[in-house]
Scaffold this motif. Sequence first.
Motif, mmCIF file in Angstrom:
data_model
loop_
_atom_site.group_PDB
_atom_site.id
_atom_site.type_symbol
_atom_site.label_atom_id
_atom_site.label_comp_id
_atom_site.label_asym_id
_atom_site.label_seq_id
_atom_site.Cartn_x
_atom_site.Cartn_y
_atom_site.Cartn_z
ATOM 1 N N SER A 220 0.812 -1.212 0.000
ATOM 2 C CA SER A 220 0.000 0.000 0.000
ATOM 3 C C SER A 220 0.850 1.269 0.000
ATOM 4 O O SER A 220 0.326 2.357 -0.168
ATOM 5 C CB SER A 220 -0.929 0.009 1.220
ATOM 6 N N ALA A 221 2.159 1.137 0.176
ATOM 7 C CA ALA A 221 3.029 2.307 0.188
ATOM 8 C C ALA A 221 3.111 2.904 -1.206
ATOM 9 O O ALA A 221 3.105 2.204 -2.210
ATOM 10 C CB ALA A 221 4.424 1.927 0.677
ATOM 11 N N GLN A 222 3.149 4.222 -1.266
ATOM 12 C CA GLN A 222 3.250 4.945 -2.527
ATOM 13 C C GLN A 222 4.438 5.897 -2.446
ATOM 14 O O GLN A 222 4.910 6.221 -1.364
ATOM 15 C CB GLN A 222 1.989 5.768 -2.771
ATOM 16 N N THR A 223 4.886 6.336 -3.595
ATOM 17 C CA THR A 223 5.959 7.317 -3.648
ATOM 18 C C THR A 223 5.363 8.665 -4.034
ATOM 19 O O THR A 223 4.580 8.753 -4.982
ATOM 20 C CB THR A 223 7.025 6.902 -4.685
ATOM 21 N N PHE A 224 5.730 9.682 -3.298
ATOM 22 C CA PHE A 224 5.242 11.033 -3.563
ATOM 23 C C PHE A 224 6.427 11.957 -3.786
ATOM 24 O O PHE A 224 7.482 11.793 -3.168
ATOM 25 C CB PHE A 224 4.436 11.568 -2.372
ATOM 26 N N GLN A 225 6.259 12.902 -4.650
ATOM 27 C CA GLN A 225 7.240 13.963 -4.816
ATOM 28 C C GLN A 225 6.695 15.188 -4.108
ATOM 29 O O GLN A 225 5.565 15.611 -4.376
ATOM 30 C CB GLN A 225 7.491 14.275 -6.280
ATOM 31 N N ILE A 226 7.483 15.733 -3.190
ATOM 32 C CA ILE A 226 7.078 16.901 -2.421
ATOM 33 C C ILE A 226 8.017 18.051 -2.772
ATOM 34 O O ILE A 226 9.233 17.940 -2.588
ATOM 35 C CB ILE A 226 7.149 16.639 -0.901
ATOM 36 N N GLU A 227 7.464 19.109 -3.310
ATOM 37 C CA GLU A 227 8.252 20.306 -3.595
ATOM 38 C C GLU A 227 8.221 21.193 -2.350
ATOM 39 O O GLU A 227 7.151 21.471 -1.808
ATOM 40 C CB GLU A 227 7.664 21.068 -4.782
ATOM 41 N N ILE A 228 9.390 21.614 -1.911
ATOM 42 C CA ILE A 228 9.505 22.520 -0.761
ATOM 43 C C ILE A 228 10.018 23.855 -1.286
ATOM 44 O O ILE A 228 11.097 23.922 -1.880
ATOM 45 C CB ILE A 228 10.454 21.959 0.305
ATOM 46 N N VAL A 229 9.221 24.900 -1.083
ATOM 47 C CA VAL A 229 9.570 26.223 -1.585
ATOM 48 C C VAL A 229 9.724 27.168 -0.404
ATOM 49 O O VAL A 229 8.780 27.347 0.374
ATOM 50 C CB VAL A 229 8.469 26.768 -2.535
ATOM 51 N N GLU A 230 10.907 27.739 -0.269
ATOM 52 C CA GLU A 230 11.131 28.743 0.762
ATOM 53 C C GLU A 230 11.143 30.113 0.103
ATOM 54 O O GLU A 230 11.734 30.292 -0.965
ATOM 55 C CB GLU A 230 12.474 28.526 1.461
ATOM 56 N N THR A 231 10.498 31.063 0.740
ATOM 57 C CA THR A 231 10.450 32.411 0.217
ATOM 58 C C THR A 231 11.272 33.327 1.111
ATOM 59 O O THR A 231 11.058 33.372 2.322
ATOM 60 C CB THR A 231 8.993 32.924 0.154
ATOM 61 N N LEU A 232 12.214 34.031 0.478
ATOM 62 C CA LEU A 232 13.004 35.050 1.150
ATOM 63 C C LEU A 232 12.644 36.384 0.514
ATOM 64 O O LEU A 232 12.322 36.447 -0.666
ATOM 65 C CB LEU A 232 14.503 34.788 0.974
ATOM 66 N N SER A 233 12.707 37.449 1.287
ATOM 67 C CA SER A 233 12.311 38.749 0.753
ATOM 68 C C SER A 233 13.095 39.862 1.425
ATOM 69 O O SER A 233 13.367 39.811 2.621
ATOM 70 C CB SER A 233 10.815 38.962 0.989
ATOM 71 N N THR A 234 13.450 40.864 0.640
ATOM 72 C CA THR A 234 14.047 42.086 1.167
ATOM 73 C C THR A 234 13.625 43.236 0.268
ATOM 74 O O THR A 234 13.167 43.026 -0.853
ATOM 75 C CB THR A 234 15.592 41.987 1.261
ATOM 76 N N THR A 235 13.759 44.442 0.750
ATOM 77 C CA THR A 235 13.425 45.631 -0.025
ATOM 78 C C THR A 235 14.680 46.461 -0.205
ATOM 79 O O THR A 235 15.427 46.669 0.751
ATOM 80 C CB THR A 235 12.351 46.469 0.701
ATOM 81 N N VAL A 236 14.922 46.901 -1.433
ATOM 82 C CA VAL A 236 16.061 47.771 -1.718
ATOM 83 C C VAL A 236 15.551 49.071 -2.311
ATOM 84 O O VAL A 236 14.507 49.100 -2.962
ATOM 85 C CB VAL A 236 17.073 47.099 -2.685
ATOM 86 N N GLU A 237 16.276 50.155 -2.056
ATOM 87 C CA GLU A 237 15.937 51.441 -2.661
ATOM 88 C C GLU A 237 16.813 51.642 -3.887
ATOM 89 O O GLU A 237 18.024 51.441 -3.838
ATOM 90 C CB GLU A 237 16.150 52.574 -1.666
ATOM 91 N N VAL A 238 16.168 52.040 -4.988
ATOM 92 C CA VAL A 238 16.866 52.250 -6.249
ATOM 93 C C VAL A 238 16.454 53.611 -6.795
ATOM 94 O O VAL A 238 15.265 53.931 -6.843
ATOM 95 C CB VAL A 238 16.494 51.144 -7.269
ATOM 96 N N VAL A 239 17.431 54.396 -7.186
ATOM 97 C CA VAL A 239 17.155 55.692 -7.808
ATOM 98 C C VAL A 239 17.169 55.474 -9.315
ATOM 99 O O VAL A 239 18.156 54.982 -9.868
ATOM 100 C CB VAL A 239 18.221 56.742 -7.401
ATOM 101 N N ALA A 240 16.056 55.840 -9.972
ATOM 102 C CA ALA A 240 15.938 55.638 -11.416
ATOM 103 C C ALA A 240 14.917 56.620 -11.976
ATOM 104 O O ALA A 240 14.147 57.236 -11.231
ATOM 105 C CB ALA A 240 15.518 54.206 -11.712
ATOM 106 N N GLU A 241 14.917 56.742 -13.298
ATOM 107 C CA GLU A 241 13.995 57.671 -13.964
ATOM 108 C C GLU A 241 12.561 57.148 -14.013
ATOM 109 O O GLU A 241 11.622 57.934 -14.052
ATOM 110 C CB GLU A 241 14.484 57.965 -15.384
ATOM 111 N N ASP A 242 12.395 55.835 -14.050
ATOM 112 C CA ASP A 242 11.055 55.260 -14.092
ATOM 113 C C ASP A 242 11.061 53.872 -13.464
ATOM 114 O O ASP A 242 12.117 53.338 -13.116
ATOM 115 C CB ASP A 242 10.509 55.219 -15.524
ATOM 116 N N GLU A 243 9.875 53.307 -13.325
ATOM 117 C CA GLU A 243 9.716 52.008 -12.662
ATOM 118 C C GLU A 243 10.469 50.891 -13.376
ATOM 119 O O GLU A 243 11.119 50.054 -12.735
ATOM 120 C CB GLU A 243 8.223 51.678 -12.589
#
Length: 65
Positions: free
Chosen positions: A10-33
């Motif tokens: 009855s055992a099955q094989t599963f694929q488990i995707e593990i996604v870690e999210t990292l985040s930071t904010t940087v300030e950038v000087v520019a003419e447009d987005e």
Amino acid sequence: MNIIERNEKSAQTFQIEIVETLSTTVEVVAEDEQSALLKAQEMYRNEQVVLYPDDFIDTKFVVFQ
């Protein structure tokens, strides 16, 4: 048939995707987005911006059968 044989069948094989999210904010000087986005991407690629474990936001688990 003993319990071990039944559990193995009855055992099955599963694929488990593990996604870690990292985040930071940087300030950038520019003419447009768009220019600011390109500068930030370049900074990241050139390792001027590096995300560390302290920048951890979330972990998500996705099951594939």
